[in-house]
Scaffold this motif. Structure first.
Motif, PDB file in Angstrom:
ATOM      1  N   TYR A   8       0.607  -0.954   0.248  1.00 27.83           N
ATOM      2  CA  TYR A   8       0.053   0.113  -0.475  1.00 27.83           C
ATOM      3  C   TYR A   8       0.566   1.053  -0.012  1.00 27.83           C
ATOM      4  N   ASP A   9       0.546   2.291  -0.842  1.00 34.53           N
ATOM      5  CA  ASP A   9       1.247   3.183  -0.793  1.00 34.53           C
ATOM      6  C   ASP A   9       0.245   4.461  -0.464  1.00 34.53           C
ATOM      7  N   LYS A  11       0.242   7.318   0.090  1.00 29.64           N
ATOM      8  CA  LYS A  11       0.714   8.635  -1.158  1.00 29.64           C
ATOM      9  C   LYS A  11      -0.454   9.234  -2.582  1.00 29.64           C
ATOM     10  N   ARG A  12       0.050   7.616  -2.799  1.00 25.97           N
ATOM     11  CA  ARG A  12      -1.017   7.464  -3.657  1.00 25.97           C
ATOM     12  C   ARG A  12      -2.370   7.138  -4.027  1.00 25.97           C
ATOM     13  N   GLY A  13      -2.322   6.429  -2.287  1.00 25.49           N
ATOM     14  CA  GLY A  13      -4.175   5.942  -1.921  1.00 25.49           C
ATOM     15  C   GLY A  13      -4.071   4.686  -2.918  1.00 25.49           C
ATOM     16  N   SER A  14      -3.739   3.437  -2.895  1.00 27.10           N
ATOM     17  CA  SER A  14      -3.643   2.293  -3.639  1.00 27.10           C
ATOM     18  C   SER A  14      -2.089   1.613  -3.277  1.00 27.10           C
ATOM     19  N   ALA A  15      -2.575   0.634  -3.552  1.00 28.30           N
ATOM     20  CA  ALA A  15      -1.720  -1.034  -3.396  1.00 28.30           C
ATOM     21  C   ALA A  15      -1.411  -1.389  -4.233  1.00 28.30           C
ATOM     22  N   ASP A  16      -0.547  -1.608  -5.522  1.00 24.58           N
ATOM     23  CA  ASP A  16       0.662  -2.518  -6.271  1.00 24.58           C
ATOM     24  C   ASP A  16       1.447  -4.163  -5.845  1.00 24.58           C
ATOM     25  N   PHE A  30      -1.184 -13.235   5.460  1.00 20.39           N
ATOM     26  CA  PHE A  30      -2.320 -12.572   4.958  1.00 20.39           C
ATOM     27  C   PHE A  30      -3.111 -10.997   3.821  1.00 20.39           C
ATOM     28  N   GLU A  31      -1.945 -10.415   4.384  1.00 19.49           N
ATOM     29  CA  GLU A  31      -2.220  -9.615   4.027  1.00 19.49           C
ATOM     30  C   GLU A  31      -3.019  -8.774   2.555  1.00 19.49           C
ATOM     31  N   GLN A 143     -14.283   7.101  -0.895  1.00 21.69           N
ATOM     32  CA  GLN A 143     -14.037   5.203  -0.835  1.00 21.69           C
ATOM     33  C   GLN A 143     -12.129   4.529  -0.797  1.00 21.69           C
ATOM     34  N   ALA A 144     -11.910   5.642  -0.476  1.00 18.56           N
ATOM     35  CA  ALA A 144     -10.126   4.958  -0.585  1.00 18.56           C
ATOM     36  C   ALA A 144      -9.543   4.208   0.944  1.00 18.56           C
ATOM     37  N   ALA A 145      -8.793   3.567   1.265  1.00 17.78           N
ATOM     38  CA  ALA A 145      -9.103   2.755   2.220  1.00 17.78           C
ATOM     39  C   ALA A 145      -6.625   2.966   2.472  1.00 17.78           C
ATOM     40  N   ARG A 146      -5.641   3.058   3.510  1.00 17.35           N
ATOM     41  CA  ARG A 146      -5.246   3.108   4.474  1.00 17.35           C
ATOM     42  C   ARG A 146      -4.835   2.061   4.932  1.00 17.35           C
TER      43      ARG A 146
END
Length: 148
Positions: A8-9, A11-16, A30-31, A143-146
């Motif tokens: 999870y990043d 700053k961008r609010g997304s995972a990659d 499990f993450e 609707q963003a998760a962190r």
């Protein structure tokens, strides 16, 4: 067996995915499975959600969560209980597939900049008695998760 890890990043609010030692990084825990289960949209009443759910090889086998349905709800105790139910529903496959013995979920509302955020605390009890804990903050408005 391991999965390709999602990182999870904030700053961008997304995972990659990321590369480690010349290969895709892996997740032995499990993450990644939890992030995919909670923060992808499960199909609901033939509206929005992952298209693959409409052609699942096992009838009723759905992926993701219905947390997205709460985006227009007001911050109320009833909505927190619904968030807990949606979270347990999204992670139920882990118990069904026997990779978890039990899953405990607590949803709380915490103050944020413009409005409150949904804080999800998830504890996964493995069959061997060990556990893994995860906390995610879900912003109702964006609707963003962190990872919390």
């Amino acid at each position: 067996m391991s999965d390709i890890a999602l990182f999870y990043d904030p700053k961008r609010g997304s995972a990659d995915v990321t590369v480690a030692s010349g290969d895709l990084a892996s997740d032995l825990g499990f993450e990644t499975a939890v992030m995919l289960s909670l923060f992808t949209d499960r199909r609901a009443d033939d509206t929005r959600g992952w298209w693959g759910d409409s052609v699942a090889s096992v009838a009723g086998d759905l992926h993701g969560s219905r947390l997205w349905l709460l985006s227009r709800e007001k911050d109320q105790p009833r909505v927190l209980r619904q968030a807990e139910e949606y979270t347990r529903e999204a992670l139920a496959w882990m118990v069904e597939d026997q990779v978890a013995a039990r899953i405990d979920v607590v949803a709380e509302s915490v103050p944020a900049a413009s409005q409150s955020e949904l804080l999800l605390s998830v504890v996964i009890q493995r069959p061997d008695g060990t556990s893994a804990s995860y906390r995610y903050a879900y912003n109702w408005e964006s609707q963003a998760a962190r990872r919390a």
